[in-house]
Structure formats: structure tokens, C-alpha cells
Design a protein around this motif. Sequence first.
Motif, PDB file in Angstrom:
ATOM      1  N   GLY A  98       1.436  30.200  14.234  1.00  0.00           N
ATOM      2  CA  GLY A  98       2.527  29.414  15.168  1.00  0.00           C
ATOM      3  C   GLY A  98       2.782  28.008  15.020  1.00  0.00           C
ATOM      4  N   LEU A  99       2.089  27.325  14.167  1.00  0.00           N
ATOM      5  CA  LEU A  99       2.403  25.943  14.140  1.00  0.00           C
ATOM      6  C   LEU A  99       3.002  25.689  12.915  1.00  0.00           C
ATOM      7  N   TYR A 100       3.812  24.582  12.887  1.00  0.00           N
ATOM      8  CA  TYR A 100       4.505  24.077  11.625  1.00  0.00           C
ATOM      9  C   TYR A 100       3.759  23.034  10.962  1.00  0.00           C
ATOM     10  N   PHE A 101       3.545  22.964   9.706  1.00  0.00           N
ATOM     11  CA  PHE A 101       3.070  21.866   9.103  1.00  0.00           C
ATOM     12  C   PHE A 101       4.115  21.442   7.555  1.00  0.00           C
ATOM     13  N   CYS A 102       4.029  20.328   7.386  1.00  0.00           N
ATOM     14  CA  CYS A 102       4.473  19.866   6.245  1.00  0.00           C
ATOM     15  C   CYS A 102       3.630  18.821   5.477  1.00  0.00           C
ATOM     16  N   GLU A 103       3.926  18.238   4.351  1.00  0.00           N
ATOM     17  CA  GLU A 103       3.173  17.299   3.590  1.00  0.00           C
ATOM     18  C   GLU A 103       4.066  16.129   3.183  1.00  0.00           C
ATOM     19  N   ALA A 104       3.537  14.661   3.340  1.00  0.00           N
ATOM     20  CA  ALA A 104       4.460  13.682   2.905  1.00  0.00           C
ATOM     21  C   ALA A 104       3.488  12.656   2.634  1.00  0.00           C
ATOM     22  N   SER A 105       3.950  11.542   1.891  1.00  0.00           N
ATOM     23  CA  SER A 105       3.010  10.491   1.449  1.00  0.00           C
ATOM     24  C   SER A 105       3.327   9.217   2.271  1.00  0.00           C
ATOM     25  N   LEU A 106       2.372   8.303   2.737  1.00  0.00           N
ATOM     26  CA  LEU A 106       2.691   7.198   3.732  1.00  0.00           C
ATOM     27  C   LEU A 106       2.987   5.924   2.887  1.00  0.00           C
ATOM     28  N   GLU A 107       3.903   5.453   2.927  1.00  0.00           N
ATOM     29  CA  GLU A 107       4.279   4.150   2.397  1.00  0.00           C
ATOM     30  C   GLU A 107       4.597   2.989   3.460  1.00  0.00           C
ATOM     31  N   CYS A 108       4.194   1.925   2.846  1.00  0.00           N
ATOM     32  CA  CYS A 108       4.594   0.755   3.469  1.00  0.00           C
ATOM     33  C   CYS A 108       6.249   0.558   3.803  1.00  0.00           C
ATOM     34  N   LEU A 109       6.360   0.245   5.095  1.00  0.00           N
ATOM     35  CA  LEU A 109       7.810   0.311   5.641  1.00  0.00           C
ATOM     36  C   LEU A 109       8.729  -0.728   4.957  1.00  0.00           C
TER      37      LEU A 109
ATOM     38  N   PRO B  98       0.849  -1.294  -0.075  1.00  0.00           N
ATOM     39  CA  PRO B  98      -0.110   0.106   0.169  1.00  0.00           C
ATOM     40  C   PRO B  98       0.828   1.272  -0.045  1.00  0.00           C
ATOM     41  N   SER B  99       0.267   2.261  -0.519  1.00  0.00           N
ATOM     42  CA  SER B  99       0.869   3.512  -0.647  1.00  0.00           C
ATOM     43  C   SER B  99      -0.295   4.594  -0.870  1.00  0.00           C
ATOM     44  N   SER B 100       0.092   5.846  -0.034  1.00  0.00           N
ATOM     45  CA  SER B 100      -0.857   6.688  -0.303  1.00  0.00           C
ATOM     46  C   SER B 100      -0.224   7.882  -1.272  1.00  0.00           C
ATOM     47  N   SER B 101      -0.677   7.792  -2.602  1.00  0.00           N
ATOM     48  CA  SER B 101      -0.093   8.570  -3.463  1.00  0.00           C
ATOM     49  C   SER B 101      -0.259  10.187  -3.219  1.00  0.00           C
ATOM     50  N   LYS B 102      -1.450  10.479  -2.731  1.00  0.00           N
ATOM     51  CA  LYS B 102      -1.731  11.790  -2.223  1.00  0.00           C
ATOM     52  C   LYS B 102      -0.906  11.982  -0.952  1.00  0.00           C
ATOM     53  N   LYS B 103      -0.447  13.041  -0.765  1.00  0.00           N
ATOM     54  CA  LYS B 103       0.207  13.609   0.176  1.00  0.00           C
ATOM     55  C   LYS B 103      -0.606  13.897   1.295  1.00  0.00           C
ATOM     56  N   MET B 104      -0.301  13.764   2.599  1.00  0.00           N
ATOM     57  CA  MET B 104      -0.970  14.015   3.786  1.00  0.00           C
ATOM     58  C   MET B 104      -0.324  15.270   4.374  1.00  0.00           C
ATOM     59  N   ARG B 105      -1.175  15.792   5.316  1.00  0.00           N
ATOM     60  CA  ARG B 105      -0.481  16.879   6.039  1.00  0.00           C
ATOM     61  C   ARG B 105      -0.359  16.551   7.106  1.00  0.00           C
ATOM     62  N   PHE B 106       1.183  16.736   7.816  1.00  0.00           N
ATOM     63  CA  PHE B 106       1.219  16.373   9.124  1.00  0.00           C
ATOM     64  C   PHE B 106       1.697  17.862   9.961  1.00  0.00           C
ATOM     65  N   MET B 107       1.410  17.980  11.357  1.00  0.00           N
ATOM     66  CA  MET B 107       1.780  19.068  12.174  1.00  0.00           C
ATOM     67  C   MET B 107       3.165  18.579  12.848  1.00  0.00           C
ATOM     68  N   ILE B 108       4.338  19.461  12.766  1.00  0.00           N
ATOM     69  CA  ILE B 108       5.452  19.019  13.359  1.00  0.00           C
ATOM     70  C   ILE B 108       5.319  19.745  14.862  1.00  0.00           C
TER      71      ILE B 108
ATOM     72  N   VAL C  62      14.592  23.797  11.092  1.00  0.00           N
ATOM     73  CA  VAL C  62      14.971  25.305  11.099  1.00  0.00           C
ATOM     74  C   VAL C  62      13.695  26.260  11.031  1.00  0.00           C
ATOM     75  N   LYS C  63      13.650  26.922  12.247  1.00  0.00           N
ATOM     76  CA  LYS C  63      12.478  27.567  12.387  1.00  0.00           C
ATOM     77  C   LYS C  63      13.159  29.084  12.841  1.00  0.00           C
ATOM     78  N   SER C  64      13.019  30.056  11.385  1.00  0.00           N
ATOM     79  CA  SER C  64      13.612  31.318  11.717  1.00  0.00           C
ATOM     80  C   SER C  64      12.650  32.007  10.856  1.00  0.00           C
ATOM     81  N   CYS C  65      12.678  33.410  11.207  1.00  0.00           N
ATOM     82  CA  CYS C  65      11.865  34.237  10.488  1.00  0.00           C
ATOM     83  C   CYS C  65      12.045  34.331   8.901  1.00  0.00           C
TER      84      CYS C  65
ATOM     85  N   LEU D 260       8.618  23.955   5.498  1.00  0.00           N
ATOM     86  CA  LEU D 260       7.495  23.947   6.463  1.00  0.00           C
ATOM     87  C   LEU D 260       6.656  25.076   6.282  1.00  0.00           C
ATOM     88  N   GLU D 261       5.411  24.888   6.239  1.00  0.00           N
ATOM     89  CA  GLU D 261       4.412  26.028   6.423  1.00  0.00           C
ATOM     90  C   GLU D 261       3.892  26.386   7.725  1.00  0.00           C
TER      91      GLU D 261
END
Length: 187
Positions: A157-168, A38-48, A134-137, A152-153
Motif C-alpha cells: 500500500g506504499l508507493y516508491f520510486c528511484e532517483a539519483s541525488l545531484e547537486c542543486l 557531487p552526485s550519487s550515480s547510484k539510484k536511491m529509493r524514495f517513498m512517496i 497517478v494511483k490507480s489499479c 511507481l512501485e
Amino acid sequence: AGVAATGGIDSLHLSRSTSCLREAHAIEAKVDQDHNKPSSSKKMRFMIDGGSNTNILKINQSQAEAFGLSEADDDGVISGFAVGSAMSMLGTVCATLRFTPGACIDLIDACYVPKARHSILSESYLVDRGVTIVKSCKRQSMIFPDQSEVELERVNGLYFCEASLECLDPTRTAAMTQLKEIGRAHV
């Protein structure tokens, strides 16, 4: 006895590691069938999250099962700082997050929490795997050991990124090293 969203690893986390190790061996036996994984070809949003020691996946039940969902051993509660902020964890998942072709990390025993507000990546988990945050202005990004950089977006004040989930892929050195360390912790 749940896993605290901030603090140390407790026995609940360690007990789940054994089942993840068994799953990794089963996956390793089927490496020739990679194209069926399995793989999610669509990117998921994650909060760091710099205050979390737990990775949380907000995915649906069928996705969790496709990635080898291990059922929760105990009460499956993840607690936070705020009163009433506890969430029910329905199990754990071992998977790979791919940010770019060269930038990926293995999630070992990520908590499956379908009612979470966001999927969460623990900042300390990322740092422990060689990712520089890295978190700077002027710049917000993650820099991976191979020097791949993922922006990161920042939202409220919160940081987010996108990634696809794949089988280990347990044949990768990073995944095998993590799983061996987990296995030694149970001896």
C-alpha cells in the motif's frame, strides 16, 4: 519546536531557508566547476508520502556534507502521528533529484535524517512543482511537466520510486524561483 511530518510549515523550516539561499549563491559562483559537484550515480529509493509536508533524506554524513549540509537551528525534531515516532533531524540539504534525463525536481531544505526508515518525498511538494501523481489499479506513476513519466512501485500500500541525488543547480529557472520565494519569505 520541530517540523511536523503532517501539517503546515513552521518557523524551523523557514529559518533553514536562509542558509539554503546562501549556499545556492555560493554554488552559483562555482557553476564553472560543475564536473566537480557531487552526485550519487547510484539510484536511491524514495517513498512517496501523501501525509508528509517534509522531504527526508536518509543518506550518510559524508554525502550530506558534500551536498552542503546546513546544521539544525533548534532541537531538530521531526514528529509523526504515532507516539514515539519523532526522529532527529541533523540539518537540511538543497539538492536535485533526477528520475530520468528529463524528469527532475529540486529539493529545497530537505531534512537530513540518517536514522529514518526511508528517504521520503512529500506528495504535496511534488504536486506543487507540477508533478501529477497517478494511483490507480492499472497505473501508478508520476508525470512531470515535460510529460516524462516515472513508474511507481507499490509495496504493501506504499508507493516508491528511484532517483539519483545531484547537486542543486541554482542557474536553472526552477531552482532560482524557489530560492527567491524563500528569500522573500524572510524579508
